[in-house]
Design an enzyme around this catalytic site. Structure first.
Site, PDB file in Angstrom:
ATOM      1  N   ASP A 116       0.827  -1.213   0.000  1.00  9.05           N
ATOM      2  CA  ASP A 116       0.000   0.000   0.000  1.00  9.05           C
ATOM      3  C   ASP A 116       0.862   1.266   0.000  1.00  9.05           C
ATOM      4  O   ASP A 116       1.991   1.255   0.473  1.00  9.05           O
ATOM      5  CB  ASP A 116      -0.896  -0.042   1.255  1.00  9.05           C
ATOM      6  CG  ASP A 116      -2.067   0.919   1.150  1.00  9.05           C
ATOM      7  OD1 ASP A 116      -2.324   1.445   0.051  1.00  9.05           O
ATOM      8  OD2 ASP A 116      -2.728   1.145   2.185  1.00  9.05           O
ATOM      9  N   HIS A 127       2.573   3.386  -8.902  1.00  8.93           N
ATOM     10  CA  HIS A 127       2.402   1.949  -9.179  1.00  8.93           C
ATOM     11  C   HIS A 127       3.603   1.404  -9.956  1.00  8.93           C
ATOM     12  O   HIS A 127       4.042   0.279  -9.730  1.00  8.93           O
ATOM     13  CB  HIS A 127       1.105   1.698  -9.964  1.00  8.93           C
ATOM     14  CG  HIS A 127      -0.132   2.040  -9.182  1.00  8.93           C
ATOM     15  ND1 HIS A 127      -0.315   1.651  -7.871  1.00  8.93           N
ATOM     16  CD2 HIS A 127      -1.247   2.743  -9.511  1.00  8.93           C
ATOM     17  CE1 HIS A 127      -1.488   2.099  -7.440  1.00  8.93           C
ATOM     18  NE2 HIS A 127      -2.067   2.765  -8.410  1.00  8.93           N
ATOM     19  N   LEU A 162      11.458 -20.060  -4.676  1.00 10.04           N
ATOM     20  CA  LEU A 162      10.462 -19.211  -3.994  1.00 10.04           C
ATOM     21  C   LEU A 162       9.138 -19.363  -4.734  1.00 10.04           C
ATOM     22  O   LEU A 162       9.126 -19.421  -5.963  1.00 10.04           O
ATOM     23  CB  LEU A 162      10.895 -17.729  -4.062  1.00 10.04           C
ATOM     24  CG  LEU A 162       9.899 -16.709  -3.495  1.00 10.04           C
ATOM     25  CD1 LEU A 162       9.994 -16.633  -1.968  1.00 10.04           C
ATOM     26  CD2 LEU A 162      10.134 -15.319  -4.058  1.00 10.04           C
TER      27      LEU A 162
HETATM   28  C1  FPP Z   1      -2.135   0.156  -3.223  1.00 10.56           C
HETATM   29  O1  FPP Z   1      -1.629   1.465  -3.202  1.00 10.56           O
HETATM   30  C2  FPP Z   1      -1.557  -0.563  -4.340  1.00 10.56           C
HETATM   31  C3  FPP Z   1      -2.270  -1.154  -5.347  1.00 10.56           C
HETATM   32  C4  FPP Z   1      -3.729  -1.142  -5.429  1.00 10.56           C
HETATM   33  C5  FPP Z   1      -1.590  -1.825  -6.462  1.00 10.56           C
HETATM   34  C6  FPP Z   1      -0.319  -2.530  -6.130  1.00 10.56           C
HETATM   35  C7  FPP Z   1       0.452  -2.725  -7.385  1.00 10.56           C
HETATM   36  C8  FPP Z   1       1.795  -2.718  -7.492  1.00 10.56           C
HETATM   37  C9  FPP Z   1       2.698  -2.578  -6.351  1.00 10.56           C
HETATM   38  C10 FPP Z   1       2.448  -2.874  -8.794  1.00 10.56           C
HETATM   39  C11 FPP Z   1       2.738  -4.319  -9.130  1.00 10.56           C
HETATM   40  C12 FPP Z   1       1.549  -4.775  -9.811  1.00 10.56           C
HETATM   41  C13 FPP Z   1       1.289  -5.988 -10.314  1.00 10.56           C
HETATM   42  C14 FPP Z   1       0.039  -6.116 -11.042  1.00 10.56           C
HETATM   43  C15 FPP Z   1       2.160  -7.192 -10.169  1.00 10.56           C
HETATM   44  P1  FPP Z   1      -2.655   2.660  -3.341  1.00 10.56           P
HETATM   45  O2  FPP Z   1      -2.816   3.000  -4.771  1.00 10.56           O
HETATM   46  O3  FPP Z   1      -3.945   2.328  -2.672  1.00 10.56           O
HETATM   47  O4  FPP Z   1      -1.913   3.816  -2.582  1.00 10.56           O
HETATM   48  P2  FPP Z   1      -2.600   4.985  -1.731  1.00 10.56           P
HETATM   49  O5  FPP Z   1      -3.320   4.316  -0.595  1.00 10.56           O
HETATM   50  O6  FPP Z   1      -1.428   5.789  -1.282  1.00 10.56           O
HETATM   51  O7  FPP Z   1      -3.516   5.730  -2.645  1.00 10.56           O
END
Ligand code: FPP
Length: 254
Positions: free
Chosen positions: A30, A47, A141
Site C-alpha cells: 500500500d 504503481h 520461492l
Molecule cells: C495500493 O496502493 C496498491 C495497489 C492497489 C496496487 C499494487 C500494485 C503494485 C505494487 C504494482 C505491481 C503490480 C502488479 C500487477 C504485479 P494505493 O494506490 O492504494 O496507494 P494509496 O493508498 O497511497 O492511494
C-alpha cells in the site's frame, strides 16, 4: 564508561536468525498513490515504482530464505477505481508478465495466481496461465500473486464448490474449507506486512490470516526496501506465536 558514537559510523544491520524466518510472508503493498502525490507525480508513477520495488523484494525474500511470498496486486474492489488507474494497473501486470516472468523463471521462482479470472481480459488470462505453467517446477520461492482477489469472494467460491460437491454438512471442517480456497496446498501466511501505515486487513487472506503475525510500517510500498523487509523479519522473530494457547503449552510442544 562512556560510549562514543561517531556520526559517520555505519551501524551494521542486525543479523537474521535463520531459525526464525517466516516460511510464508504476505504483503499488502500500500501507499503507491501517496508516494507519487508527495513527489507531485501521477498515481500511476507510484504503481510503476511499486512494480520496480517488487523485483527487489522478491530477490530479498530469496536471499533471506522465505519460501512463499504472497502479494496483493489487485483486489476485487480495485475495479471501482477510476478507469484510467484500472487500465494502468492492467498494463503494469502485462509488463510484469511480458518482461519479468523470464527473469523470475531464470531465478527459480514459481509464479502462482490466486483470485478469479472472471473480468480479467482474455489476453491477460492467457499470459497468467502461461507464466504459471512455465514456472511450475521451480522451487526457490513461490510468488503467489493475488490478482482480482478478495477474501470474501474466495470464501463464497469455496462454499459454492463444497455445496456443489454434495458434501454432507457435518463433514465440512476447517480443513475442507482450506482445501477449497484459492490458496489450497499453500501453508497459511506466518507474517502479513502492510506498508503505508493503514490499520486494515482490506479483504486480504481473511481466512488464512487467522493466526498470522501482522506488521504495519508507515513506509510507502515503493520505499519498502530490503532493509525494511529485514526489520519486519527481525520483529517477526521476536514474536511468540501461541495460536490461542498459553506460553507453557507452546514451550512444551517445541
Ligand atoms: C495500493 O496502493 C496498491 C495497489 C492497489 C496496487 C499494487 C500494485 C503494485 C505494487 C504494482 C505491481 C503490480 C502488479 C500487477 C504485479 P494505493 O494506490 O492504494 O496507494 P494509496 O493508498 O497511497 O492511494
Amino acid at each position: 564508561m562512556v560510549a562514543v558514537i561517531r556520526d559517520n559510523e555505519e551501524t551494521p544491520a542486525p543479523a537474521l536468525d535463520p531459525d526464525r524466518i517466516p516460511r510464508h510472508v504476505a504483503i499488502i503493498m500500500d501507499g503507491n498513490g501517496r508516494w507519487a502525490k508527495q513527489r507531485g507525480l501521477p498515481r500511476t508513477e507510484g504503481h510503476r515504482q511499486g512494480k520496480e520495488n517488487l523485483r527487489r523484494i522478491v530477490e530479498a525474500c530469496v536471499e533471506f530464505g522465505v519460501e512463499i511470498l504472497t502479494i496483493y496486486a489487485f483486489s476485487t474492489e480495485n475495479w471501482e477505481r477510476p478507469p484510467s488507474e484500472v487500465n494502468a494497473l492492467m498494463s503494469i501486470l502485462e509488463l510484469v508478465l511480458n518482461q519479468e516472468v523470464k527473469r523470475l523463471h531464470k531465478n527459480g521462482v514459481r509464479v502462482c495466481h490466486i483470485g478469479k479470472m472472471d473480468g480479467v481480459a482474455p489476453h491477460l488470462q492467457e499470459k497468467i496461465r502461461k507464466a504459471v505453467e512455465l514456472t511450475r517446477n521451480n522451487d526457490r520461492l513461490i510468488l503467489n500473486v493475488a490478482f482480482n482477489y478478495g477474501g470474501r469472494d474466495e470464501i463464497v467460491h469455496a462454499v459454492q464448490e463444497i455445496v456443489r460437491s454434495g458434501m454432507p454438512a457435518e463433514e465440512i471442517t476447517d480443513e475442507v474449507i482450506s482445501q477449497h480456497l484459492y490458496t489450497r496446498g499453500i501453508p497459511d501466511p506466518d507474517l502479513i506486512i502492510r506498508t503505508s501505515g493503514e490499520l486494515r486487513v482490506s479483504n486480504f487472506l481473511i481466512w488464512q490470516g487467522a493466526y498470522s503475525e501482522y506488521y504495519v510500517t508507515p513506509v510507502y510500498w515503493p520505499d519498502f526496501d530490503k532493509e525494511e523487509l529485514r526489520k519486519a523479519l527481525i520483529e517477526y522473530g521476536r514474536r511468540r506465536r501461541r495460536f490461542g494457547k498459553i506460553d507453557e503449552q507452546v514451550e512444551q510442544e517445541s
